[in-house]
Design a protein around this motif. Sequence first.
Motif, PDB file in Angstrom:
ATOM      1  N   HIS A  86     -17.618-103.929 -33.405  1.00 20.79           N
ATOM      2  CA  HIS A  86     -18.101-104.994 -32.524  1.00 20.79           C
ATOM      3  C   HIS A  86     -19.142-104.472 -31.534  1.00 20.79           C
ATOM      4  O   HIS A  86     -20.137-105.156 -31.267  1.00 20.79           O
ATOM      5  CB  HIS A  86     -16.926-105.632 -31.791  1.00 20.79           C
ATOM      6  N   VAL A  87     -18.937-103.284 -31.008  1.00 19.83           N
ATOM      7  CA  VAL A  87     -19.898-102.716 -30.055  1.00 19.83           C
ATOM      8  C   VAL A  87     -21.251-102.514 -30.724  1.00 19.83           C
ATOM      9  O   VAL A  87     -22.301-102.849 -30.152  1.00 19.83           O
ATOM     10  CB  VAL A  87     -19.362-101.377 -29.493  1.00 19.83           C
ATOM     11  N   VAL A  88     -21.243-101.988 -31.928  1.00 22.85           N
ATOM     12  CA  VAL A  88     -22.502-101.729 -32.650  1.00 22.85           C
ATOM     13  C   VAL A  88     -23.211-103.043 -32.969  1.00 22.85           C
ATOM     14  O   VAL A  88     -24.424-103.182 -32.763  1.00 22.85           O
ATOM     15  CB  VAL A  88     -22.222-100.933 -33.937  1.00 22.85           C
ATOM     16  N   ARG A  89     -22.456-104.016 -33.456  1.00 20.36           N
ATOM     17  CA  ARG A  89     -23.074-105.304 -33.801  1.00 20.36           C
ATOM     18  C   ARG A  89     -23.593-106.025 -32.558  1.00 20.36           C
ATOM     19  O   ARG A  89     -24.663-106.650 -32.605  1.00 20.36           O
ATOM     20  CB  ARG A  89     -22.067-106.173 -34.553  1.00 20.36           C
ATOM     21  N   ASN A  90     -22.879-105.922 -31.454  1.00 22.99           N
ATOM     22  CA  ASN A  90     -23.341-106.558 -30.214  1.00 22.99           C
ATOM     23  C   ASN A  90     -24.622-105.918 -29.693  1.00 22.99           C
ATOM     24  O   ASN A  90     -25.393-106.557 -28.968  1.00 22.99           O
ATOM     25  CB  ASN A  90     -22.249-106.471 -29.146  1.00 22.99           C
ATOM     26  N   ALA A  91     -24.864-104.659 -30.079  1.00 26.52           N
ATOM     27  CA  ALA A  91     -26.092-103.975 -29.681  1.00 26.52           C
ATOM     28  C   ALA A  91     -27.242-104.274 -30.632  1.00 26.52           C
ATOM     29  O   ALA A  91     -28.365-103.777 -30.422  1.00 26.52           O
ATOM     30  CB  ALA A  91     -25.851-102.469 -29.625  1.00 26.52           C
ATOM     31  N   GLY A  92     -26.980-105.076 -31.669  1.00 25.64           N
ATOM     32  CA  GLY A  92     -28.041-105.477 -32.578  1.00 25.64           C
ATOM     33  C   GLY A  92     -28.192-104.631 -33.818  1.00 25.64           C
ATOM     34  O   GLY A  92     -29.167-104.773 -34.566  1.00 25.64           O
ATOM     35  N   PHE A  93     -27.197-103.760 -34.087  1.00 27.69           N
ATOM     36  CA  PHE A  93     -27.262-102.904 -35.274  1.00 27.69           C
ATOM     37  C   PHE A  93     -26.209-103.334 -36.290  1.00 27.69           C
ATOM     38  O   PHE A  93     -25.236-104.006 -35.961  1.00 27.69           O
ATOM     39  CB  PHE A  93     -27.041-101.431 -34.892  1.00 27.69           C
ATOM     40  N   GLU A  94     -26.417-102.908 -37.530  1.00 28.53           N
ATOM     41  CA  GLU A  94     -25.458-103.202 -38.590  1.00 28.53           C
ATOM     42  C   GLU A  94     -24.291-102.229 -38.525  1.00 28.53           C
ATOM     43  O   GLU A  94     -24.450-101.057 -38.181  1.00 28.53           O
ATOM     44  CB  GLU A  94     -26.112-103.073 -39.967  1.00 28.53           C
ATOM     45  N   ALA A  95     -23.112-102.723 -38.900  1.00 36.74           N
ATOM     46  CA  ALA A  95     -21.938-101.869 -38.992  1.00 36.74           C
ATOM     47  C   ALA A  95     -21.038-102.396 -40.103  1.00 36.74           C
ATOM     48  O   ALA A  95     -21.023-103.594 -40.386  1.00 36.74           O
ATOM     49  CB  ALA A  95     -21.180-101.822 -37.679  1.00 36.74           C
ATOM     50  N   VAL A  96     -20.306-101.489 -40.731  1.00 36.49           N
ATOM     51  CA  VAL A  96     -19.407-101.865 -41.814  1.00 36.49           C
ATOM     52  C   VAL A  96     -18.095-101.119 -41.635  1.00 36.49           C
ATOM     53  O   VAL A  96     -18.071 -99.967 -41.205  1.00 36.49           O
ATOM     54  CB  VAL A  96     -20.046-101.557 -43.192  1.00 36.49           C
ATOM     55  N   MET A  97     -16.987-101.799 -41.946  1.00 38.21           N
ATOM     56  CA  MET A  97     -15.668-101.171 -41.846  1.00 38.21           C
ATOM     57  C   MET A  97     -15.398-100.325 -43.083  1.00 38.21           C
ATOM     58  O   MET A  97     -15.728-100.705 -44.213  1.00 38.21           O
ATOM     59  CB  MET A  97     -14.581-102.231 -41.708  1.00 38.21           C
ATOM     60  N   THR A  98     -14.772 -99.173 -42.857  1.00 38.35           N
ATOM     61  CA  THR A  98     -14.363 -98.291 -43.941  1.00 38.35           C
ATOM     62  C   THR A  98     -12.919 -97.868 -43.704  1.00 38.35           C
ATOM     63  O   THR A  98     -12.363 -98.063 -42.626  1.00 38.35           O
ATOM     64  CB  THR A  98     -15.265 -97.048 -44.016  1.00 38.35           C
ATOM     65  N   SER A  99     -12.323 -97.253 -44.696  1.00 33.43           N
ATOM     66  CA  SER A  99     -10.910 -96.897 -44.652  1.00 33.43           C
ATOM     67  C   SER A  99     -10.599 -95.870 -43.572  1.00 33.43           C
ATOM     68  O   SER A  99     -11.412 -94.980 -43.288  1.00 33.43           O
ATOM     69  CB  SER A  99     -10.482 -96.351 -46.018  1.00 33.43           C
ATOM     70  N   VAL A 100      -9.389 -95.975 -43.014  1.00 38.51           N
ATOM     71  CA  VAL A 100      -8.925 -94.971 -42.046  1.00 38.51           C
ATOM     72  C   VAL A 100      -8.413 -93.724 -42.753  1.00 38.51           C
ATOM     73  O   VAL A 100      -8.098 -92.717 -42.104  1.00 38.51           O
ATOM     74  CB  VAL A 100      -7.815 -95.539 -41.144  1.00 38.51           C
ATOM     75  N   GLU A 101      -8.335 -93.750 -44.075  1.00 41.39           N
ATOM     76  CA  GLU A 101      -7.745 -92.654 -44.836  1.00 41.39           C
ATOM     77  C   GLU A 101      -8.732 -91.548 -45.191  1.00 41.39           C
ATOM     78  O   GLU A 101      -8.326 -90.491 -45.681  1.00 41.39           O
ATOM     79  CB  GLU A 101      -7.120 -93.190 -46.138  1.00 41.39           C
ATOM     80  N   HIS A 102     -10.025 -91.762 -44.957  1.00 43.78           N
ATOM     81  CA  HIS A 102     -11.018 -90.769 -45.373  1.00 43.78           C
ATOM     82  C   HIS A 102     -10.826 -89.446 -44.642  1.00 43.78           C
ATOM     83  O   HIS A 102     -10.622 -89.413 -43.418  1.00 43.78           O
ATOM     84  CB  HIS A 102     -12.436 -91.294 -45.123  1.00 43.78           C
ATOM     85  N   GLN A 103     -10.936 -88.364 -45.393  1.00 44.00           N
ATOM     86  CA  GLN A 103     -10.798 -87.031 -44.832  1.00 44.00           C
ATOM     87  C   GLN A 103     -12.141 -86.414 -44.464  1.00 44.00           C
ATOM     88  O   GLN A 103     -12.193 -85.370 -43.810  1.00 44.00           O
ATOM     89  CB  GLN A 103     -10.080 -86.115 -45.838  1.00 44.00           C
ATOM     90  N   SER A 104     -13.240 -87.025 -44.895  1.00 42.93           N
ATOM     91  CA  SER A 104     -14.553 -86.450 -44.625  1.00 42.93           C
ATOM     92  C   SER A 104     -15.589 -87.542 -44.417  1.00 42.93           C
ATOM     93  O   SER A 104     -15.411 -88.693 -44.847  1.00 42.93           O
ATOM     94  CB  SER A 104     -15.005 -85.563 -45.797  1.00 42.93           C
ATOM     95  N   GLY A 105     -16.684 -87.157 -43.760  1.00 45.65           N
ATOM     96  CA  GLY A 105     -17.777 -88.093 -43.543  1.00 45.65           C
ATOM     97  C   GLY A 105     -18.442 -88.522 -44.830  1.00 45.65           C
ATOM     98  O   GLY A 105     -18.909 -89.662 -44.948  1.00 45.65           O
ATOM     99  N   SER A 106     -18.495 -87.632 -45.820  1.00 42.79           N
ATOM    100  CA  SER A 106     -19.144 -87.982 -47.084  1.00 42.79           C
ATOM    101  C   SER A 106     -18.374 -89.083 -47.806  1.00 42.79           C
ATOM    102  O   SER A 106     -18.984 -89.983 -48.409  1.00 42.79           O
ATOM    103  CB  SER A 106     -19.289 -86.746 -47.977  1.00 42.79           C
ATOM    104  N   ASP A 107     -17.035 -89.025 -47.762  1.00 43.56           N
ATOM    105  CA  ASP A 107     -16.238 -90.099 -48.372  1.00 43.56           C
ATOM    106  C   ASP A 107     -16.486 -91.421 -47.649  1.00 43.56           C
ATOM    107  O   ASP A 107     -16.584 -92.480 -48.278  1.00 43.56           O
ATOM    108  CB  ASP A 107     -14.755 -89.754 -48.309  1.00 43.56           C
ATOM    109  N   ARG A 108     -16.602 -91.354 -46.325  1.00 40.05           N
ATOM    110  CA  ARG A 108     -16.813 -92.573 -45.546  1.00 40.05           C
ATOM    111  C   ARG A 108     -18.173 -93.196 -45.860  1.00 40.05           C
ATOM    112  O   ARG A 108     -18.290 -94.405 -46.036  1.00 40.05           O
ATOM    113  CB  ARG A 108     -16.693 -92.284 -44.050  1.00 40.05           C
ATOM    114  N   ILE A 109     -19.210 -92.354 -45.924  1.00 38.01           N
ATOM    115  CA  ILE A 109     -20.534 -92.931 -46.185  1.00 38.01           C
ATOM    116  C   ILE A 109     -20.660 -93.434 -47.616  1.00 38.01           C
ATOM    117  O   ILE A 109     -21.408 -94.378 -47.882  1.00 38.01           O
ATOM    118  CB  ILE A 109     -21.678 -91.956 -45.834  1.00 38.01           C
ATOM    119  N   HIS A 110     -19.908 -92.837 -48.538  1.00 38.12           N
ATOM    120  CA  HIS A 110     -19.946 -93.348 -49.910  1.00 38.12           C
ATOM    121  C   HIS A 110     -19.338 -94.743 -49.983  1.00 38.12           C
ATOM    122  O   HIS A 110     -19.896 -95.646 -50.635  1.00 38.12           O
ATOM    123  CB  HIS A 110     -19.210 -92.397 -50.851  1.00 38.12           C
TER     124      HIS A 110
END
Length: 242
Positions: free
Chosen positions: A56-80
């Motif tokens: 919500h903070v990112v979207r309110n600032a005018g940028f795109e944001a997407v929800m991802t799983s809380v289970e990811h162990q690394s940034g690469s998994d999250r960005i994929h």
Amino acid sequence: MSTLVLIPARLGSTRLPRKALADIVGKPMVVRVAERAALADVGRVVVATDADEILHVVRNAGFEAVMTSVEHQSGSDRIHEALLAVDPNGDVETVINVQGDLPTIDPETIRLALKPFEEPSCDIATLAAEIRHDDERINPNVVKLVGSPIGPNRLHALYFTRATAPWGEGPHYHHIGLYAYRRASLERFVRLAPSVLERREKLEQLRALENGMRIDAEIVDTVPLGVDGPDDLARAREILGA
């Protein structure tokens, strides 16, 4: 190449609680990073998070944001996961992973992360800066890139280590953890199991090297400020408030 900039941002942080939302001269840190990424002008910018509050903070600032799983162990998994969500048709050819704790990063530094893709066989591109202070050479928190020069400002990565390497006369390079992936390379990487040296050094990029993937690094002048604790946060506020 069609490029997407993805900024992974988690709410949890051991040394600096709620780091992504820390105020830096009137704006949350994650928004500051998104602003820098937008100024790089290399493509669409999206924050990938596991927290509704960050979304919500990112979207309110005018940028795109997407929800991802809380289970990811690394940034690469999250960005994929984020890549598949925001580009399901596969139009994006290149992904830049900009860490969410780099609020003062120079937009030109982000642009330079794409330069190694001038070499068609490069799978993953990253950045490095020459180490100028002796204490950094022996600091295990400063990751060193060991590589062969393939141009005046470029290295072909052979290894990454927390030790002081290579031995002998010559420069040492501080690895900067900002990555650009060809889409196919990211998809291959996240399918790989954690590797032996990755586990030993606690460096995820070794998984790519151990599986025969090519990583090249562009040499830049300085290491961007990463906000890991309160002192770093104070420095970021000083820089952006000047």
